[in-house]
Design a protein around this motif. Structure first.
Motif, PDB file in Angstrom:
ATOM      1  N   ILE A  97       4.547   8.432  -5.577  1.00 28.91           N
ATOM      2  CA  ILE A  97       3.819   7.254  -6.066  1.00 28.91           C
ATOM      3  C   ILE A  97       4.576   5.980  -5.698  1.00 28.91           C
ATOM      4  CG2 ILE A  97       3.020   6.045  -8.143  1.00 28.91           C
ATOM      5  CD1 ILE A  97       2.375   8.752  -9.356  1.00 28.91           C
ATOM      6  N   GLY A  98       5.893   6.036  -5.825  1.00 24.59           N
ATOM      7  CA  GLY A  98       6.705   4.901  -5.384  1.00 24.59           C
ATOM      8  C   GLY A  98       6.618   4.717  -3.883  1.00 24.59           C
ATOM      9  N   GLY A  99       6.545   5.823  -3.157  1.00 21.85           N
ATOM     10  CA  GLY A  99       6.444   5.758  -1.707  1.00 21.85           C
ATOM     11  C   GLY A  99       5.159   5.113  -1.236  1.00 21.85           C
ATOM     12  N   GLN A 100       4.060   5.367  -1.962  1.00 20.11           N
ATOM     13  CA  GLN A 100       2.788   4.730  -1.613  1.00 20.11           C
ATOM     14  C   GLN A 100       2.881   3.217  -1.790  1.00 20.11           C
ATOM     15  OE1 GLN A 100       0.061   6.695  -4.230  1.00 20.11           O
ATOM     16  NE2 GLN A 100       0.038   8.611  -3.052  1.00 20.11           N
ATOM     17  N   SER A 101       3.515   2.806  -2.861  1.00 23.87           N
ATOM     18  CA  SER A 101       3.708   1.373  -3.102  1.00 23.87           C
ATOM     19  C   SER A 101       4.602   0.768  -2.039  1.00 23.87           C
ATOM     20  CB  SER A 101       4.315   1.163  -4.495  1.00 23.87           C
ATOM     21  OG  SER A 101       4.482  -0.209  -4.774  1.00 23.87           O
TER      22      SER A 101
END
Length: 382
Positions: free
Chosen positions: A37-41
């Motif tokens: 999820i952090g990677g998508q951001s």
């Protein structure tokens, strides 16, 4: 209420607002987190960085997102001072710089730096010869705003930057009022750093950025910071960055269209004031040295604060200068740079228009100012 204060801030573009909500709900992860999820951001953040770098004509490695233009000015100037090209503690700045720059310079003076302030000529432009003459052996930095926010004059950044390069001086320019209104890509490669802001281009408030040439080995002002490669602390506001990027794409795509229309609107309001032309004093430059959508002026004998309040009463929102200066007892810095007297400075007002402004609104404002001026003249006689 008809709005004529676009130099202070702009309404959020509806499409940018949609992007903000979408990013806030679907890309809400902390961009520094290691999970997916952090990677998508983080992926969205870097996509926006790449897009903004293209719009600005710079290397994305030197582009950092901040809370706005004021923080961008602060951090960029501090970055340049952390890696001077030579030893020294002398700085040159425009007399009419934004209050955020003046705040930085006042603090630096307490730290032992000396500051030389350059005035405007009668057209609201800094003469490159004045910059050249102000240089000392220990001059390490020059900070000169690209477009003045109160009268809209465009400084000869190419010439100023060239002089600084020839004398091993870092050059910072505040591009908050120019980005999105004129193509800055021929200027950005020439400077050491610059700042920009989202809410001046129909993006959200509380977001902006700064660029520092990647070749400059700057040191972080806040040690131990991990966000934005150590440029600033705090979780990165990815939704606002995505919305600002959307707004930037739209406004840069209509620069020429807006410029043509703004010239027409400028001519219309100035023509509307012809009946009182002997009392109207417009501070402007010629041709390509003037941003057409900002009009800095005064009407002899009428205090700007009174004119602003009377316009407000009639349903027109104008200003007496930079919103960051309002409430201070000292005159706006631009009036000092122009060499106006205290009484003349008190008469200063600013009219600025944007993409939504119509010719009918301009004509109504012109009629309103004439009405106010004529009523004031009659009451003064009585």
């Amino acid at each position: 209420m008809k709005y004529f204060d676009y130099a202070a801030t702009t309404p959020l573009d509806p499409e940018a607002a949609e992007i903000f909500v979408k990013a806030s709900t679907e890309f809400f992860g902390n961009s520094s987190s290691l999970h997916d999820i952090g990677g998508q951001s983080a992926a969205l953040l870097e996509h926006c960085r790449e897009e903004m770098a293209q719009l600005l004509g710079v290397d994305k490695q030197g582009l950092f997102f901040t809370s706005g233009g004021s923080e961008g000015n602060f951090l960029a100037i501090e970055a340049l001072l952390s890696a001077p090209k030579k030893q020294g503690k002398h700085i040159i700045a425009g007399m009419a710089e934004h209050s955020s720059v003046h705040g930085i310079l006042k603090r630096l003076e307490k730290d032992g730096y000396s500051i030389t302030y350059l005035p405007f000529n009668s057209s609201g432009v800094i003469d490159p010869e004045n910059l050249l003459n102000a240089i000392k052996p220990d001059t390490i930095l020059a900070a000169i705003q690209h477009v003045n926010s109160e009268i809209g004059t465009i400084q000869p950044i190419e010439q100023l930057a060239k002089i600084c390069t020839e004398h091993d001086i870092h050059f910072h320019t505040d591009m908050v009022q120019s980005f999105g209104k004129i193509d800055v890509r021929n200027i950005t490669p020439l400077v050491g750093s610059f700042s920009f802001s989202g809410h001046k281009i129909y993006g959200p408030k509380g977001i902006g950025g700064a660029y520092v040439n990647p070749k400059i080995g700057w040191n972080p002002f806040f040690p131990g910071t991990s966000h934005e490669k150590g440029f600033r602390p705090g979780t990165v506001n990815v939704p606002a960055i995505a919305a600002m990027t959307t707004a930037a794409q739209k406004i840069t795509g209509r620069i020429q269209e807006n410029a043509r229309r703004f010239v027409e609107l400028r001519h219309a309001i100035l023509n509307a004031l012809q009946p009182i032309s002997e009392r109207v004093h417009v501070y402007q430059a010629e041709g390509d040295s003037q941003l057409p959508n900002i009009i800095g002026m005064r009407i002899s004998g009428i205090e700007g604060q009174w004119m602003m309040l009377e316009c407000n009463r009639l349903g027109f929102a104008i200003s007496t200068g930079s919103a960051c200066q309002i409430g201070m007892l000292t005159p706006a810095k631009v009036t000092q740079a122009l060499g106006l007297t205290i009484d003349e400075s008190k008469e200063f007002i600013r009219i600025s228009f944007g993409h939504p402004t119509t010719m009918n609104e301009i004509e109504a404002l012109g009629a309103g100012i004439l009405k106010i001026a004529n009523e004031f003249a009659v009451s003064s006689v009585i």
